[in-house]
Design a protein around this motif. Structure first.
Motif, mmCIF file in Angstrom:
data_model
loop_
_atom_site.group_PDB
_atom_site.id
_atom_site.type_symbol
_atom_site.label_atom_id
_atom_site.label_comp_id
_atom_site.label_asym_id
_atom_site.label_seq_id
_atom_site.Cartn_x
_atom_site.Cartn_y
_atom_site.Cartn_z
ATOM 1 N N ASN A 7 -4.166 -5.060 -1.943
ATOM 2 C CA ASN A 7 -5.606 -4.756 -1.989
ATOM 3 C C ASN A 7 -5.911 -3.352 -1.467
ATOM 4 O OD1 ASN A 7 -7.068 -7.517 -2.670
ATOM 5 N ND2 ASN A 7 -5.409 -7.999 -1.247
ATOM 6 N N LEU A 8 -4.879 -2.525 -1.378
ATOM 7 C CA LEU A 8 -5.037 -1.185 -0.827
ATOM 8 C C LEU A 8 -5.611 -0.242 -1.876
ATOM 9 C CD1 LEU A 8 -4.366 0.046 1.958
ATOM 10 C CD2 LEU A 8 -2.245 0.909 0.956
ATOM 11 N N HIS A 9 -6.562 0.584 -1.446
ATOM 12 C CA HIS A 9 -7.162 1.593 -2.316
ATOM 13 C C HIS A 9 -7.039 2.959 -1.652
ATOM 14 C CE1 HIS A 9 -8.866 -1.589 -4.856
ATOM 15 N NE2 HIS A 9 -9.273 -2.184 -3.738
ATOM 16 N N GLY A 10 -7.324 3.991 -2.409
ATOM 17 C CA GLY A 10 -7.239 5.335 -1.865
ATOM 18 C C GLY A 10 -5.991 6.052 -2.347
ATOM 19 N N SER A 11 -5.808 7.256 -1.825
ATOM 20 C CA SER A 11 -4.714 8.101 -2.288
ATOM 21 C C SER A 11 -3.400 7.848 -1.542
ATOM 22 C CB SER A 11 -5.096 9.578 -2.131
ATOM 23 O OG SER A 11 -5.433 9.869 -0.778
ATOM 24 N N ASN A 12 -3.476 7.240 -0.360
ATOM 25 C CA ASN A 12 -2.270 7.018 0.446
ATOM 26 C C ASN A 12 -1.690 5.634 0.171
ATOM 27 O OD1 ASN A 12 -2.521 9.535 1.671
ATOM 28 N ND2 ASN A 12 -3.764 8.721 3.350
ATOM 29 N N GLY A 13 -0.515 5.614 -0.427
ATOM 30 C CA GLY A 13 0.170 4.352 -0.639
ATOM 31 C C GLY A 13 1.111 4.041 0.523
ATOM 32 N N TYR A 14 1.623 2.824 0.518
ATOM 33 C CA TYR A 14 2.546 2.389 1.579
ATOM 34 C C TYR A 14 3.732 1.681 0.957
ATOM 35 C CZ TYR A 14 -0.618 3.641 5.357
ATOM 36 O OH TYR A 14 -1.407 4.350 6.238
ATOM 37 N N SER B 113 2.924 -0.275 -2.550
ATOM 38 C CA SER B 113 1.566 -0.744 -2.828
ATOM 39 C C SER B 113 1.139 -0.292 -4.216
ATOM 40 C CB SER B 113 0.590 -0.209 -1.770
ATOM 41 O OG SER B 113 0.612 1.216 -1.736
ATOM 42 N N LYS B 114 0.163 -0.994 -4.792
ATOM 43 C CA LYS B 114 -0.238 -0.737 -6.169
ATOM 44 C C LYS B 114 -0.855 0.650 -6.368
ATOM 45 C CE LYS B 114 -0.947 -5.597 -7.422
ATOM 46 N NZ LYS B 114 -1.900 -6.598 -7.930
ATOM 47 N N ASN B 115 -1.389 1.233 -5.301
ATOM 48 C CA ASN B 115 -2.031 2.542 -5.448
ATOM 49 C C ASN B 115 -1.052 3.704 -5.309
ATOM 50 O OD1 ASN B 115 -1.617 2.068 -2.687
ATOM 51 N ND2 ASN B 115 -3.308 3.422 -2.118
ATOM 52 N N THR B 116 0.248 3.409 -5.232
ATOM 53 C CA THR B 116 1.250 4.472 -5.130
ATOM 54 C C THR B 116 1.553 5.033 -6.512
ATOM 55 O OG1 THR B 116 2.265 3.299 -3.260
ATOM 56 C CG2 THR B 116 3.524 5.083 -4.249
ATOM 57 N N ASN B 117 1.515 6.350 -6.635
ATOM 58 C CA ASN B 117 1.772 7.017 -7.915
ATOM 59 C C ASN B 117 3.188 6.685 -8.404
ATOM 60 O OD1 ASN B 117 2.734 9.334 -9.689
ATOM 61 N ND2 ASN B 117 0.579 9.872 -9.452
ATOM 62 N N PRO B 118 3.332 6.314 -9.688
ATOM 63 C CA PRO B 118 4.668 5.965 -10.213
ATOM 64 C C PRO B 118 5.702 7.069 -10.034
ATOM 65 C CG PRO B 118 2.955 5.301 -11.746
ATOM 66 C CD PRO B 118 2.274 6.097 -10.684
ATOM 67 N N LEU C 101 10.703 8.517 -4.146
ATOM 68 C CA LEU C 101 11.025 7.900 -2.858
ATOM 69 C C LEU C 101 12.205 6.931 -2.977
ATOM 70 C CD1 LEU C 101 7.495 7.190 -1.332
ATOM 71 C CD2 LEU C 101 8.943 9.208 -1.105
ATOM 72 N N SER C 102 12.253 6.221 -4.084
ATOM 73 C CA SER C 102 13.384 5.322 -4.309
ATOM 74 C C SER C 102 14.695 6.102 -4.359
ATOM 75 C CB SER C 102 13.179 4.538 -5.607
ATOM 76 O OG SER C 102 14.245 3.645 -5.837
ATOM 77 N N GLY C 103 14.639 7.304 -4.934
ATOM 78 C CA GLY C 103 15.821 8.161 -4.970
ATOM 79 C C GLY C 103 16.194 8.693 -3.597
#
Length: 291
Positions: free
Chosen positions: A34-41, A196-201, A207-209
């Motif tokens: 349910n996170l919104h905004g530019s900062n993902g987690y 989180s869903k608001n994280t840019n693909p 980050l996974s790399g």
């Protein structure tokens, strides 16, 4: 132990429960969905490879020294963990015995406490970075509301941080430093990272790399309970039915009396679903599920 070990660690500590960690993780997943905004987690579910066997003895003794334990007690503990020996069964013949150089014996009553004390040093490092403002934990609200950076259950580690390259690099550095001194090794193939869903693909891929950990949409099970990512339905607990069927149709069914089978059925029906369902908020039970 309750006065020495932080609240982030739940295993082998009086008054703390496995379900505490599961509930905290479920709350964290719910907040990220349910996170919104530019900062993902991101949530990292880490697997330590042969955690008990790899723990270095000097690291354990240094930990006990930092606790200011009496010297005679430290000597007793050191003798307990270093006096063991083992031998191999090679083609039916017993080999000559040899001594260990690291690791804790599983089944030894003192081993779980020594391991938890060692892992606590990782918690201290993370907490220091949080207090310094370097590690960005997930806050459940504003102001004085609590934040979460990590939760531990023995060697089951879950780390939570803001989804950006600086945090990913910091996590790698912290884990590499801890593993270098303690002898631990993160199994990257069995570890997972959830965003989180608001994280840019594009950030997710980057980050996974950096972490060298595969990104996932489902963290699977944690401490024997499924991590619920969506609305709970009867399908969320369908695995319990299969689990109970295997329990009831096992080899014991043929060797037990009718009264014994009833006792086995009652214990299975009470314990297996109870542990999992007490970690979820269930508003209504579908009649189809009961069938």
């Amino acid at each position: 132990m309750p006065y020495i070990i932080s609240q982030n660690q739940s295993s082998f500590i009086p008054g703390r429960s496995t379900t505490d960690n599961i509930l905290v993780l479920q709350k964290t997943i719910h907040s990220l969905n349910n996170l919104h905004g530019s900062n993902g987690y991101m949530i990292l579910k880490l697997d330590l490879e042969k955690a008990y066997d790899r723990l270095e003895w000097p690291f354990i003794m240094e930990t006990l020294h930092n606790l200011n334990l009496p010297n005679h007690l430290k000597s007793i503990i050191e003798n307990c963990i270093s006096s063991s020996s083992m031998s191999l069964n090679w083609n039916g013949n017993k080999s000559s015995s040899f001594s260990n150089s690291r690791g804790l014996r599983q089944g030894d009553p003192i081993s779980p406490y020594l391991f938890v004390l060692a892992i606590e040093r990782l918690s201290h490092k993370i907490q220091d970075l949080v207090e310094a403002g370097t590690w960005k934990p997930l806050k459940f609200g504003r102001g004085l509301d609590p934040s979460i950076s990590h939760i531990n259950f023995a060697d089951d580690l879950v780390l939570i941080a803001e989804a950006n390259p600086n945090q990913a690099i910091l996590i790698r550095e912290v884990l590499d430093e801890f593993c270098y001194h303690s002898g631990q090794k993160v199994n990257l193939h069995k570890s997972k990272v959830f965003f989180s869903k608001n994280t840019n693909p594009n950030i997710v891929t980057n980050l996974s790399g950096i972490l060298d950990i595969e990104e996932t949409k489902d963290l699977g099970c944690y401490l024997g309970a499924p991590v619920i990512h969506q609305k709970i339905s009867k399908h969320s607990f369908s695995f319990l039915i299969d689990k109970m069927r295997k329990k009831l149709t096992g080899w014991k069914e043929n060797s037990l009396s009718f009264a014994g089978r009833i006792t086995l059925a009652q214990s299975s029906l009470a314990n297996i679903p109870g542990y999992v369902m007490q970690t979820c908020h269930i508003k209504e039970v579908s009649p189809c599920f009961l069938e």
